[in-house]
Enzyme design. Structure first.
Site, mmCIF file in Angstrom:
data_model
loop_
_atom_site.group_PDB
_atom_site.id
_atom_site.type_symbol
_atom_site.label_atom_id
_atom_site.label_comp_id
_atom_site.label_asym_id
_atom_site.label_seq_id
_atom_site.Cartn_x
_atom_site.Cartn_y
_atom_site.Cartn_z
ATOM 1 N N SER A 36 0.823 -1.211 0.000
ATOM 2 C CA SER A 36 0.000 0.000 0.000
ATOM 3 C C SER A 36 0.855 1.259 0.000
ATOM 4 O O SER A 36 0.374 2.342 -0.316
ATOM 5 C CB SER A 36 -0.942 0.013 1.203
ATOM 6 O OG SER A 36 -0.223 0.224 2.413
ATOM 7 N N PRO B 59 -0.106 -1.924 8.657
ATOM 8 C CA PRO B 59 1.187 -2.094 9.344
ATOM 9 C C PRO B 59 2.201 -0.980 9.100
ATOM 10 O O PRO B 59 3.296 -1.027 9.615
ATOM 11 C CB PRO B 59 1.703 -3.411 8.768
ATOM 12 C CG PRO B 59 1.176 -3.413 7.367
ATOM 13 C CD PRO B 59 -0.189 -2.778 7.451
ATOM 14 N N GLY B 60 1.841 0.017 8.290
ATOM 15 C CA GLY B 60 2.735 1.165 8.147
ATOM 16 C C GLY B 60 3.163 1.514 6.742
ATOM 17 O O GLY B 60 4.151 2.228 6.561
ATOM 18 N N GLY B 61 2.448 1.035 5.720
ATOM 19 C CA GLY B 61 2.815 1.330 4.340
ATOM 20 C C GLY B 61 2.845 2.818 4.034
ATOM 21 O O GLY B 61 3.771 3.319 3.395
ATOM 22 N N ASP C 88 -4.158 3.334 14.875
ATOM 23 C CA ASP C 88 -4.780 2.091 14.425
ATOM 24 C C ASP C 88 -4.878 1.159 15.626
ATOM 25 O O ASP C 88 -4.212 1.362 16.641
ATOM 26 C CB ASP C 88 -3.962 1.427 13.313
ATOM 27 C CG ASP C 88 -4.815 0.541 12.408
ATOM 28 O OD1 ASP C 88 -5.789 -0.056 12.905
ATOM 29 O OD2 ASP C 88 -4.504 0.450 11.208
ATOM 30 N N ASP D 269 -9.492 4.934 17.873
ATOM 31 C CA ASP D 269 -10.471 5.023 16.792
ATOM 32 C C ASP D 269 -10.124 6.236 15.934
ATOM 33 O O ASP D 269 -10.080 7.364 16.429
ATOM 34 C CB ASP D 269 -11.864 5.171 17.397
ATOM 35 C CG ASP D 269 -12.965 5.193 16.343
ATOM 36 O OD1 ASP D 269 -12.671 5.436 15.154
ATOM 37 O OD2 ASP D 269 -14.137 4.988 16.710
ATOM 38 N N LYS E 45 -12.984 4.723 -0.614
ATOM 39 C CA LYS E 45 -13.345 3.403 -1.128
ATOM 40 C C LYS E 45 -14.684 3.521 -1.866
ATOM 41 O O LYS E 45 -15.631 4.122 -1.353
ATOM 42 C CB LYS E 45 -13.452 2.390 0.012
ATOM 43 C CG LYS E 45 -12.261 2.393 0.965
ATOM 44 C CD LYS E 45 -10.958 2.031 0.284
ATOM 45 C CE LYS E 45 -9.800 2.083 1.274
ATOM 46 N NZ LYS E 45 -8.507 1.757 0.656
#
Length: 360
Positions: free
Chosen positions: A195, A229-231, A247, A267, A313
């Protein structure tokens, strides 16, 4: 061989109806009228104008950056159909010669392109090889500049298959300077997810050089909502920023070890920046697009951030209508102080990326 004139725009396969709806809307805004021709799965849309004057107006005023779902766009000159199995360079030159007086002189680039479809991928290798002798022939005919430059007009050779070829021209503003409108990026091995390429492409495609210089500097702060995870955090850290990663998942240990990341298990819709504000907000949360757009608008309006880059999205149906409505709302709320750019980038899937930057 056909001489029907139209604007040819390409898109991600499966998004033809969205691009068609957008082309009609953009043309109508400019006072240009016509009709669209497309087939699902072809990766392209033809917008036929009702007059030559309308075609010229649309060619001059419709920019590639303003069309969310378009990867590439050019004004059609001539179609070769069927395309001969041999002497194809000669066939292109023969088709171009009757239009030589109308071509910008000299052309700065020639792009040999194919659609994002199965049949298009079959001709991709040929397109790359075909470009070399074609450039040589065009230069010999004094139709192409000796040194390639992306600031001048472009010649487009678009091949949906081995049997058909569209030829057209574009201005630098009307089209993308790279083949198929795709900026090729290399995945950085240190990034924790692919990502990361989405944000890198957004930074390079949606921001100006001046905006990049002002935004990405040592000591600047960013907030990444839905970071794990940190992309996306990786892109910000690599540009010298300190990142508040928000997150409920786990961040890559390599990023935490940089000392430039503060992690918050919170959140994203309730989080507020640690020091009251940040220079940049980024967000790639899997949430309804209206909720994300409203959250970005709130952060900008209350002063939590100076700028934002985020993904929306898309729903399964009415994708263009959804994007158009959300962009309209953001424009009404923010356009007096911010510039707003939105594109479906190459590394996007069922989403679009929006960049909102402060006006100079």
């Amino acid at each position: 061989m056909s001489n029907t004139h139209f604007i040819l725009a390409t898109c991600r396969s499966g998004y033809e109806s969205d691009l068609a709806a957008e082309m009609v809307a953009k043309a109508t805004e400019l006072g240009v009228y016509g009709y669209v021709q497309t087939t699902k799965g072809t990766g392209s849309v033809h917008y036929h104008c009702t007059s030559e004057n309308d075609l010229n107006k649309l060619s001059r005023q419709l920019r590639i950056d303003d069309v969310v779902f378009a990867r590439q766009m050019f004004t059609h000159l001539v179609t070769i159909d069927p395309l001969p199995a041999s002497q194809r360079v000669e066939a292109v030159l023969a088709a171009l010669l009757p239009h030589a007086d109308a071509l910008p002189k000299p052309l700065g680039q020639v792009l040999v392109e194919h659609p994002d479809t199965d049949s298009g991928h079959e001709v991709a290798k040929f397109c790359r090889k075909f470009a070399v002798p074609l450039r040589q022939a065009l230069r010999k005919a004094k139709l192409l500049s000796a040194k390639e430059t992306s600031s001048q007009s472009r010649l487009h050779i678009f091949m949906p298959s081995f049997e058909q070829l569209f030829i057209g021209v574009s201005t630098a503003a009307q089209s993308h300077p790279q083949n198929n409108g795709i900026r090729r990026l290399k995945f950085p091995s240190a990034a924790p997810s692919r990502s990361t390429l989405k944000l890198e492409e957004a930074i390079l495609e949606l921001l100006t050089e001046s905006q990049r210089q002002q935004l990405f500097r040592e000591g600047a702060r960013a907030v990444d909502l839905g970071a794990c995870p940190g992309g996306w955090t990786y892109q910000l850290v690599s540009r010298g920023m300190h990142v508040e990663a928000v997150d409920n998942g786990a961040m890559a240990e390599s990023l935490m070890a940089t000392g430039q990341v503060s992690y918050f298990a919170a959140d994203g819709f309730k989080y507020k920046p640690e020091y009251g504000r940040a220079q940049l907000l980024v967000c790639d949360m899997i949430e309804r697009p209206d909720r994300v757009a409203a959250l970005m608008q709130k952060w900008l309006q209350v002063g939590y951030t100076d700028a934002a880059i985020f993904n929306l999205k898309l729903p399964m149906k009415k994708r263009y209508e959804t994007v158009a409505e959300l962009l309209k709302q953001l424009t009404v709320a923010l356009a007096s102080q911010y510039s707003i750019v939105c594109k479906q980038l190459y590394h996007n899937r069922d989403e679009v990326t929006v960049a909102i930057m402060p006006k100079a």
